[in-house]
Design an enzyme around this catalytic site. Structure first.
Site, PDB file in Angstrom:
ATOM      1  N   HIS A 164       1.013  -0.660   0.123  1.00 27.48           N
ATOM      2  CA  HIS A 164      -0.576  -0.345   0.247  1.00 27.48           C
ATOM      3  C   HIS A 164       0.937   0.935  -0.033  1.00 27.48           C
ATOM      4  O   HIS A 164      -0.092   2.280  -0.034  1.00 27.48           O
ATOM      5  CB  HIS A 164      -0.622  -0.014   1.175  1.00 27.48           C
ATOM      6  CG  HIS A 164      -0.039   0.128   2.463  1.00 27.48           C
ATOM      7  ND1 HIS A 164      -0.729  -0.500   3.232  1.00 27.48           N
ATOM      8  CD2 HIS A 164      -0.198   1.489   3.424  1.00 27.48           C
ATOM      9  CE1 HIS A 164      -0.096  -0.149   4.622  1.00 27.48           C
ATOM     10  NE2 HIS A 164       0.369   1.081   4.339  1.00 27.48           N
ATOM     11  N   ASP A 209       0.434  -7.265   1.464  1.00 29.62           N
ATOM     12  CA  ASP A 209       0.361  -6.006   1.588  1.00 29.62           C
ATOM     13  C   ASP A 209       2.059  -5.451   1.861  1.00 29.62           C
ATOM     14  O   ASP A 209       2.884  -5.661   3.009  1.00 29.62           O
ATOM     15  CB  ASP A 209      -0.162  -5.100   2.478  1.00 29.62           C
ATOM     16  CG  ASP A 209       0.356  -4.354   2.648  1.00 29.62           C
ATOM     17  OD1 ASP A 209       0.498  -3.581   1.759  1.00 29.62           O
ATOM     18  OD2 ASP A 209      -0.207  -3.329   3.291  1.00 29.62           O
ATOM     19  N   SER A 249       4.006   3.392   7.457  1.00 24.24           N
ATOM     20  CA  SER A 249       4.067   2.060   6.862  1.00 24.24           C
ATOM     21  C   SER A 249       5.603   0.990   6.236  1.00 24.24           C
ATOM     22  O   SER A 249       5.913   2.750   5.347  1.00 24.24           O
ATOM     23  CB  SER A 249       2.924   1.668   5.906  1.00 24.24           C
ATOM     24  OG  SER A 249       1.843   1.894   6.859  1.00 24.24           O
TER      25      SER A 249
END
Length: 352
Positions: free
Chosen positions: A90, A121, A204
């Protein structure tokens, strides 16, 4: 992501003879000496822990980068000495080229996408050139990660490159479903590490690190509290475990893609269906290829799956979460309805 859907008290004080110590004292000279020793040891222990933190940051920060993907920022971890960077799918989104900056500073370096695997992911980039000072991270053993371990999260929260937050491992083995809003992939990921270290936008793809300077996970999600709207629930974040990261990244580096996901599947296309009260009531099969796991077991489009093994299935998310704990080749009983009839099928699970 709505984790609420997925996601010591001290003993009571007791009276005793030493209560008179408030006025007359009842401790011995030895007790007083022990107390002074304990008080002296406390700052020493604190200094040692602080030194441990500093050593970990010095060791690991050269393995952390900031990734600029179009108009968004994220983090990444140097995977090897050849310039491969592992991050979240992402973070890369739909971009193919990126600007990567070392957390320790320096000029941005261009990178290209090797492969993105939204189902877990994860993604791998390759730097066009490897700047001096960058070094490959050391990944730890996921089996040794346990509740209570002190961990540091390193990345670029809110664009603040090279930031470090501290917490503990709050739990292991969490299965978490990621939303699609805000750039999420919608992935359901098993065996995630839950941590109290602050995880904010930009973290992230960064590093969750133990005090041995080992990366034990890739911070990926922060929980959201439905009562706070889109606000994050403080102290609840999730990281993809190192074992999963290594399994996926190794395949991408070697083959340019994921060749063995290890993720169980029914090999269907499905959608959530509602009952007469507009409550989720199962997963309708939209497509079930004859050579897929469900198709081979006799399921057809129009069937509604209501149970997988011992787990009640009400939504496509609950189905994904149930499958996340299983492996390709596992045999499981699927309960489904066809018209007004309830049926069962023994399914040998396939792979995504």
């Amino acid at each position: 992501m709505d984790v609420s859907r997925a996601r010591r008290l001290l003993p009571p004080l007791t009276a005793g003879v030493c209560a008179v110590a408030l006025v007359g004292g009842c401790s011995s000279a030895g007790d007083a000496a022990a107390e002074r020793s304990t008080q002296a040891a406390a700052p020493v222990a604190a200094n040692e822990l602080q030194d441990d933190y500093r050593a970990v940051i010095k060791n690991v920060l050269p393995s952390v980068v900031q990734i600029e993907a179009g108009n968004t920022l994220g983090s990444g971890v140097v995977y090897d000495g050849k310039g491969h960077i592992v991050t979240n799918a992402h973070v890369v989104g739909q971009e193919q080229s990126f600007k990567v900056t070392a957390a320790t500073g320096g000029q941005p370096v261009t990178a290209r996408l090797v492969f993105s695997y939204p189902e877990q992911d994860l993604a791998v980039l390759k730097l066009d050139s490897v700047p001096q000072g960058l070094r490959a991270a050391t990944f730890g053993n996921s089996a040794s990660v346990d509740m209570g371990q002190i961990v540091l999260a390193m990345g670029s929260p809110l664009g603040l490159s090279g930031s470090v937050t501290q917490g503990i491992v709050s739990a292991t083995g969490r299965t978490v479903s990621e939303g699609r809003t805000g750039g999420g992939t919608g992935a359901t990921i098993a065996n995630m590490v839950q941590t109290s270290a602050a995880i904010n936008p930009g973290n992230s793809g960064g590093a969750l690190v133990n005090l041995d300077s080992e990366v034990i996970g890739i911070p990926t999600l922060a929980a959201t509290d439905p009562e706070l709207g889109s606000g994050s629930a403080a102290g609840i974040g999730f990281a993809i475990p190192a074992s999963t990261v290594k399994t996926i990244a190794d395949q991408i580096v070697k083959n340019g893609k994921v060749t063995d996901s290890g993720r169980a599947a029914l090999n269907i296309t499905g959608r959530t269906v509602l009952d007469d009260n507009y409550e989720p009531a199962g997963v309708a099969v939209v497509e079930a290829p004859p050579d897929g796991a469900a198709g081979q077991a006799g399921l057809k489009p129009g069937d509604v799956i209501t149970r997988l093994g011992d787990t009640e299935i009400t939504t496509i998310t609950s189905l994904a979460e149930a499958l996340a704990s299983m492996k390709p080749g596992d045999k499981v009983t699927v309960v489904y309805t066809r018209g007004t009839t309830t049926r069962k099928a023994e399914v040998t699970l396939g792979e995504t």
